[in-house]
Design an enzyme around this catalytic site. Structure first.
Site, PDB file in Angstrom:
ATOM      1  N   GLU A 228       0.887  -1.173   0.000  1.00 21.30           N
ATOM      2  CA  GLU A 228       0.000   0.000   0.000  1.00 21.30           C
ATOM      3  C   GLU A 228       0.917   1.213   0.000  1.00 21.30           C
ATOM      4  O   GLU A 228       1.525   1.544   1.019  1.00 21.30           O
ATOM      5  CB  GLU A 228      -0.921  -0.030   1.229  1.00 21.30           C
ATOM      6  CG  GLU A 228      -2.104   0.911   1.115  1.00 21.30           C
ATOM      7  CD  GLU A 228      -1.814   2.289   1.670  1.00 21.30           C
ATOM      8  OE1 GLU A 228      -1.517   3.196   0.846  1.00 21.30           O
ATOM      9  OE2 GLU A 228      -1.881   2.478   2.892  1.00 21.30           O
ATOM     10  N   CYS A 262      -1.779   9.066   2.864  1.00 18.50           N
ATOM     11  CA  CYS A 262      -1.673   8.557   1.497  1.00 18.50           C
ATOM     12  C   CYS A 262      -2.967   8.759   0.722  1.00 18.50           C
ATOM     13  O   CYS A 262      -2.940   9.012  -0.484  1.00 18.50           O
ATOM     14  CB  CYS A 262      -1.266   7.087   1.513  1.00 18.50           C
ATOM     15  SG  CYS A 262      -2.366   6.023   2.480  1.00 18.50           S
TER      16      CYS A 262
END
Length: 454
Positions: A228, A262
């Site tokens: 990720e 993010c």
């Protein structure tokens, strides 16, 4: 060299820890491997009870854990408390649903009788970042432990107190001593952890560079990885959007956690008809944020995590300006102690500028003007990232059609992009691969094994 806990609000070292030696790390991994042999035989009911206890401890200790986050990486305490509570939620989610998610699945047409089983495999290495120092860990640890695996954590080097606090939560909840362990090591020791025979997979949340290094190391050892990585999420505002709600969420998404998220909205793509109003009101909303000591409950935004990251962000802002960008708010490092950076709003940067192909990991919003939905989609898809995105429109049918055209791992309509325990989470492109959370998350790190009779 010691591992230091460094307060980004004061620029002071608050604690130091000796890194674990290679001999100590290998001994821990050996102990985890032995402990796992018994753990994998535990019933779901036993694992469920322990995860429920961990959830209770996370809620009980949310204030204490929030203070650790505030001191180590600058998260305002009210946001840190919410993070700790969310970690309790993911423990509850897999405690309540994990057994059903991993129940044998019958298959028709593959023999007289066929079904798919989901079995634990060993130790999962999780390499985690500092920006959500508890949530990132628990969203991997909770499903992995419920599935019957063991977990070892290599946390970011600037949050050692968070790493040890997580280990203590599992221990205090009654988990076996060597089923979850935090390894105080540096990045160079990750490969030796992957070399251990009990470690069958690695999950990493972090930068594109970190993902390349760790995925490459895992691949060389034929071990599974879930990555990720970064994002440059588009926030598309159509002409009929509810601007009150869009601007409120835009501010939260871009400036929460000092913009160090993010899945934060980073590129704001706004239709001509509402562009000027959106920019003006977005700037005003940023102005209203209270910036200061993360230990103050009234603080909306604390410092960035380090001087290095702040300087890298400033360099990107300077490149935005050089490319033709206009700074509407912020845009420069303030005087004084602490790694603070003001909420910053920039317009008129060409969408094809090199800096727009990068992730701006801080409270900097770049706003683009779009003359049509097609142009908005083109801008949204013009980077190599593909983590998340949002679309704002009162016409939900149109918004869903636009969502289908956006190349990302998830799209939210008229809502904050977030990781939700019920939904698979992950990216495409250089934002990574594999999925966390939901049913997909608990099945990433098990042996999906069909059994066929006749």
């Amino acid at each position: 060299m010691s591992i230091q806990s460094f307060n980004p609000a004061t620029e002071e070292v608050v604690a130091s820890f000796e890194p674990y030696s290679e001999e100590m790390v290998q001994s821990i991994l050996d102990n985890v491997a032995v402990e796992w042999l018994g753990w994998k035989e535990r019933s779901f009911a036993e694992r469920r009870a322990l995860l429920k206890k961990a959830a209770d401890l996370l809620r009980e200790r949310s204030g204490e854990l929030a203070e650790i986050m505030a001191v180590e990486m600058g998260k305002p305490v009210k946001q840190g408390e919410g993070e700790a509570v969310k970690c309790g939620l993911v423990c509850d989610f897999y405690a309540d649903n994990g057994e059903e998610m991993l129940a044998p699945t019958p298959v028709e047409g593959a023999g007289r009788k066929a079904y798919i089983t989901y079995q634990p495999l060993g130790t999962v290495l999780t390499v985690m970042p500092w920006n959500f120092p508890f949530w990132q860990v628990f969203r991997i640890a909770a499903p992995s432990l419920m599935a019957g695996n063991a977990v070892v954590l290599k946390h970011a080097s600037n949050v050692p107190q968070c790493a040890l606090a997580i280990e203590k939560i599992f221990r205090d909840a009654g988990f076996p001593e060597n089923i979850f362990r935090s390894l105080l090591i540096d990045a160079r020791q990750v490969e030796s952890v992957l070399d251990h025979g009990s470690v069958f997979a690695v999950s990493l949340t972090g930068s594109e560079f970190a993902g390349q290094k760790v995925a490459s190391a895992a691949g060389a050892r034929l071990k599974k990885s879930v990555m990720e990585l970064g994002g440059s999420d588009p926030f598309i505002v159509l002409n009929d959007a509810d601007l009150d709600e869009a601007i409120k969420i835009a501010t939260v998404s871009r400036c929460g956690n000092a913009g160090q998220t993010c899945i934060a909205a980073k590129r704001f793509i706004v239709m001509d008809g509402v562009y000027d109003e959106f920019v003006s009101r977005f700037a005003e909303s940023m102005d209203a944020l209270k910036i200061g000591d993360p230990l103050d409950r009234e603080t909306d935004m604390g410092p960035m995590s380090s001087g290095k990251l702040r300087q890298e962000l400033q360099d990107q802002v300077d490149r935005c300006i050089k490319a033709g960008g206009h700074v509407v708010r912020g845009g420069s490092i303030p005087d004084g102690a602490g790694f603070y950076y003001p909420p910053t709003l920039i317009t008129d940067v060409p969408a094809d500028a090199d800096v727009c192909q990068e992730e701006l990991f801080g409270p900097v919003a770049v706003v683009f003007r779009a003359a049509s939905v097609d142009e908005a989609v083109e801008i949204a898809n013009s980077t190599p990232f593909g983590l998340g995105g949002s679309i704002w429109s009162k016409d939900e049918d149109l918004a869903e059609k636009v969502a289908a055209r956006i190349r990302t791992g998830c799209v939210f309509i008229n809502s904050l992009v977030r990781s939700d325990v019920n939904l698979p989470f992950g990216g495409i492109g250089i934002s990574g691969f594999g999925r966390e959370l939901g049913t997909y998350g608990i099945r990433e790190f098990v042996n999906v094994k069909p059994v066929c009779i006749g």
